[in-house]
Design a protein around this motif. Structure first.
Motif, PDB file in Angstrom:
ATOM      1  N   ILE A   1       0.857  -1.177   0.000  1.00  0.00           N
ATOM      2  CA  ILE A   1       0.000   0.000   0.000  1.00  0.00           C
ATOM      3  C   ILE A   1       0.894   1.227   0.000  1.00  0.00           C
ATOM      4  O   ILE A   1       1.774   1.367   0.859  1.00  0.00           O
ATOM      5  N   VAL A   2       0.687   2.096  -0.981  1.00  0.00           N
ATOM      6  CA  VAL A   2       1.519   3.282  -1.161  1.00  0.00           C
ATOM      7  C   VAL A   2       0.639   4.519  -1.037  1.00  0.00           C
ATOM      8  O   VAL A   2      -0.368   4.641  -1.736  1.00  0.00           O
ATOM      9  N   GLY A   3       1.033   5.413  -0.153  1.00  0.00           N
ATOM     10  CA  GLY A   3       0.370   6.697  -0.024  1.00  0.00           C
ATOM     11  C   GLY A   3       1.273   7.777  -0.574  1.00  0.00           C
ATOM     12  O   GLY A   3       2.475   7.785  -0.314  1.00  0.00           O
ATOM     13  N   VAL A   4       0.704   8.677  -1.360  1.00  0.00           N
ATOM     14  CA  VAL A   4       1.483   9.740  -1.973  1.00  0.00           C
ATOM     15  C   VAL A   4       0.976  11.085  -1.466  1.00  0.00           C
ATOM     16  O   VAL A   4      -0.219  11.374  -1.545  1.00  0.00           O
ATOM     17  N   ASP A   5       1.893  11.889  -0.952  1.00  0.00           N
ATOM     18  CA  ASP A   5       1.593  13.251  -0.538  1.00  0.00           C
ATOM     19  C   ASP A   5       1.893  14.146  -1.746  1.00  0.00           C
ATOM     20  O   ASP A   5       3.033  14.249  -2.187  1.00  0.00           O
TER      21      ASP A   5
END
Length: 92
Positions: free
Chosen positions: A22-26
């Motif tokens: 799971i990758v979260g991008v700001d």
């Protein structure tokens, strides 16, 4: 059959398995930052800062693939909050 939004969200969460990264991008104007976790919320690898450009997006994709290979994960989920219009380039 109609579902409440919470039911739909729960169904999506239940589909995440131990094989997912799971990758979260700001999102920001010039540089984005990505952080990866496993299905249990444990941080995987170091965060990645990448440019809002095609070169930066390729760097993100290579980073995701290398983390998947390192941790033997075969699926990835990428999420981001749309900030202004800066998210549009990465969504293509």
């Amino acid at each position: 059959m109609n579902f409440k939004m919470q039911d739909k969200q729960n169904q999506l969460i239940e589909r995440i398995s131990d094989k997912h990264l799971i990758v979260g991008v700001d999102i920001a104007q010039q540089f984005h930052v990505a952080r990866a976790i496993n299905y249990r919320g444990i941080i995987v690898g170091d965060p990645l800062t990448f440019e809002n450009s095609e070169v930066g997006f390729k760097r993100l994709l290579n980073w995701i693939r290398s983390l998947q290979e390192m941790k033997n994960l075969n699926a990835a989920i990428v999420g981001m909050e749309p900030t202004g219009h800066y998210w549009k380039n990465i969504s293509k």
